[in-house]
Design a protein around this motif. Sequence first.
Motif, PDB file in Angstrom:
ATOM      1  N   CYS A 101      18.728  27.554 -11.794  1.00 30.68           N
ATOM      2  CA  CYS A 101      18.977  28.927 -11.328  1.00 30.68           C
ATOM      3  C   CYS A 101      20.266  29.481 -11.912  1.00 30.68           C
ATOM      4  O   CYS A 101      20.343  30.666 -12.255  1.00 30.68           O
ATOM      5  N   GLU A 102      21.278  28.643 -12.041  1.00 29.25           N
ATOM      6  CA  GLU A 102      22.526  29.079 -12.668  1.00 29.25           C
ATOM      7  C   GLU A 102      22.279  29.457 -14.131  1.00 29.25           C
ATOM      8  O   GLU A 102      22.798  30.462 -14.609  1.00 29.25           O
ATOM      9  N   ASP A 103      21.482  28.670 -14.837  1.00 26.52           N
ATOM     10  CA  ASP A 103      21.126  28.976 -16.214  1.00 26.52           C
ATOM     11  C   ASP A 103      20.296  30.262 -16.275  1.00 26.52           C
ATOM     12  O   ASP A 103      20.480  31.087 -17.170  1.00 26.52           O
ATOM     13  N   PHE A 104      19.401  30.436 -15.323  1.00 27.91           N
ATOM     14  CA  PHE A 104      18.539  31.616 -15.264  1.00 27.91           C
ATOM     15  C   PHE A 104      19.361  32.895 -15.122  1.00 27.91           C
ATOM     16  O   PHE A 104      19.017  33.921 -15.703  1.00 27.91           O
ATOM     17  N   ARG A 105      20.446  32.835 -14.383  1.00 26.54           N
ATOM     18  CA  ARG A 105      21.285  34.032 -14.187  1.00 26.54           C
ATOM     19  C   ARG A 105      21.919  34.520 -15.483  1.00 26.54           C
ATOM     20  O   ARG A 105      22.235  35.692 -15.615  1.00 26.54           O
ATOM     21  N   TRP A 106      22.144  33.613 -16.425  1.00 24.88           N
ATOM     22  CA  TRP A 106      22.800  33.985 -17.672  1.00 24.88           C
ATOM     23  C   TRP A 106      21.808  34.423 -18.753  1.00 24.88           C
ATOM     24  O   TRP A 106      22.209  34.705 -19.888  1.00 24.88           O
ATOM     25  N   THR A 107      20.549  34.502 -18.421  1.00 22.40           N
ATOM     26  CA  THR A 107      19.531  34.924 -19.375  1.00 22.40           C
ATOM     27  C   THR A 107      19.680  36.427 -19.617  1.00 22.40           C
ATOM     28  O   THR A 107      19.743  37.211 -18.672  1.00 22.40           O
ATOM     29  N   THR A 108      19.715  36.824 -20.878  1.00 21.08           N
ATOM     30  CA  THR A 108      19.935  38.237 -21.200  1.00 21.08           C
ATOM     31  C   THR A 108      18.652  38.973 -21.553  1.00 21.08           C
ATOM     32  O   THR A 108      18.443  40.110 -21.149  1.00 21.08           O
ATOM     33  N   SER A 109      17.783  38.354 -22.295  1.00 22.38           N
ATOM     34  CA  SER A 109      16.559  38.999 -22.757  1.00 22.38           C
ATOM     35  C   SER A 109      15.546  39.095 -21.615  1.00 22.38           C
ATOM     36  O   SER A 109      15.351  38.136 -20.856  1.00 22.38           O
ATOM     37  N   GLN A 110      14.877  40.247 -21.510  1.00 17.69           N
ATOM     38  CA  GLN A 110      13.868  40.450 -20.467  1.00 17.69           C
ATOM     39  C   GLN A 110      12.671  39.530 -20.689  1.00 17.69           C
ATOM     40  O   GLN A 110      12.091  39.020 -19.731  1.00 17.69           O
ATOM     41  N   GLU A 111      12.328  39.281 -21.943  1.00 14.21           N
ATOM     42  CA  GLU A 111      11.209  38.378 -22.265  1.00 14.21           C
ATOM     43  C   GLU A 111      11.548  36.941 -21.847  1.00 14.21           C
ATOM     44  O   GLU A 111      10.721  36.254 -21.237  1.00 14.21           O
ATOM     45  N   ASP A 112      12.767  36.500 -22.166  1.00 13.81           N
ATOM     46  CA  ASP A 112      13.203  35.157 -21.750  1.00 13.81           C
ATOM     47  C   ASP A 112      13.261  35.042 -20.230  1.00 13.81           C
ATOM     48  O   ASP A 112      12.921  34.002 -19.665  1.00 13.81           O
ATOM     49  N   LEU A 113      13.704  36.120 -19.595  1.00  8.98           N
ATOM     50  CA  LEU A 113      13.796  36.139 -18.128  1.00  8.98           C
ATOM     51  C   LEU A 113      12.422  35.908 -17.508  1.00  8.98           C
ATOM     52  O   LEU A 113      12.279  35.142 -16.548  1.00  8.98           O
ATOM     53  N   ARG A 114      11.402  36.564 -18.083  1.00  8.44           N
ATOM     54  CA  ARG A 114      10.039  36.443 -17.544  1.00  8.44           C
ATOM     55  C   ARG A 114       9.511  35.010 -17.656  1.00  8.44           C
ATOM     56  O   ARG A 114       9.025  34.440 -16.695  1.00  8.44           O
ATOM     57  N   TRP A 115       9.620  34.399 -18.859  1.00  9.73           N
ATOM     58  CA  TRP A 115       9.042  33.057 -19.003  1.00  9.73           C
ATOM     59  C   TRP A 115       9.872  32.000 -18.293  1.00  9.73           C
ATOM     60  O   TRP A 115       9.337  31.001 -17.810  1.00  9.73           O
ATOM     61  N   LYS A 116      11.216  32.186 -18.192  1.00 10.94           N
ATOM     62  CA  LYS A 116      12.034  31.245 -17.429  1.00 10.94           C
ATOM     63  C   LYS A 116      11.711  31.322 -15.933  1.00 10.94           C
ATOM     64  O   LYS A 116      11.652  30.301 -15.248  1.00 10.94           O
ATOM     65  N   ALA A 117      11.506  32.535 -15.449  1.00 11.35           N
ATOM     66  CA  ALA A 117      11.165  32.710 -14.027  1.00 11.35           C
ATOM     67  C   ALA A 117       9.824  32.054 -13.719  1.00 11.35           C
ATOM     68  O   ALA A 117       9.672  31.368 -12.699  1.00 11.35           O
ATOM     69  N   SER A 151      13.839  39.627 -11.876  1.00 15.48           N
ATOM     70  CA  SER A 151      15.225  40.052 -12.063  1.00 15.48           C
ATOM     71  C   SER A 151      16.114  38.818 -11.955  1.00 15.48           C
ATOM     72  O   SER A 151      15.647  37.731 -11.611  1.00 15.48           O
ATOM     73  N   HIS A 152      17.392  38.997 -12.204  1.00 16.99           N
ATOM     74  CA  HIS A 152      18.334  37.870 -12.135  1.00 16.99           C
ATOM     75  C   HIS A 152      18.485  37.323 -10.721  1.00 16.99           C
ATOM     76  O   HIS A 152      18.909  36.194 -10.544  1.00 16.99           O
ATOM     77  N   SER A 153      18.109  38.117  -9.732  1.00 14.97           N
ATOM     78  CA  SER A 153      18.318  37.702  -8.340  1.00 14.97           C
ATOM     79  C   SER A 153      17.047  37.229  -7.639  1.00 14.97           C
ATOM     80  O   SER A 153      17.060  37.024  -6.427  1.00 14.97           O
ATOM     81  N   CYS A 154      15.961  37.027  -8.358  1.00 16.43           N
ATOM     82  CA  CYS A 154      14.706  36.676  -7.672  1.00 16.43           C
ATOM     83  C   CYS A 154      14.731  35.274  -7.058  1.00 16.43           C
ATOM     84  O   CYS A 154      13.991  34.997  -6.119  1.00 16.43           O
TER      85      CYS A 154
END
Length: 193
Positions: A101-117, A151-154
């Motif tokens: 989750c800490e790593d997930f918060r530092w994700t910048t790209s929306q595409e990366d955010l989606r697949w990491k989530a 989002s970063h807070s999900c």
Amino acid sequence: MPKLLFSKIRFNEIKDLIQNVKRPRRIDIVLNGRRQKKDIQPRTVENINDETYPSKVSWQTDDKLHPTMETLLHDKKYLAAFRSFLQSEFSEENIDFWLACEDFRWTTSQEDLRWKAEGLYQEFIQPSACREINVDHHIRERIKKSLEKPSHSCFDEAQKHVYLLMERDSCPRFLQSDAYLSLKHKSKSLWYI
């Protein structure tokens, strides 16, 4: 026939002692209570600030200071020892989820955010996940809904829940474990190197 706890002689001795005790009268109790309330003065902020108190560290010895959960998570040697302790208790998914989750918060790209989530959900949150963490049904449902537009807070609520679980349950046991005590002893003995 039930056994007697006191013999008659012992009972009479106790009865004589009780009769000799001076009991306060009800009015004495009330009057003393009023007198004591008048003598009590409330402490104000000014009174407290005028007094000098020793600092927290000055009265605590090194043996009584234990690292906090924050220290365990941000210091590399403590984190490694804490993680191996959790592995020995078969609950390392908690620390892995928190770090993910800490790593997930530092994700910048929306595409990366989606697949990491999606990956975090499938690995840790989804029922029957391979490394499922202990969160309630309501948190799972909110996370599942938030995956439509991540989002970063999900994962914040689940991360906080896991953090509190580790802080209240795992951390105190770790601080009493051989792994922590040997690490603490090793850091004390290597001060001269």
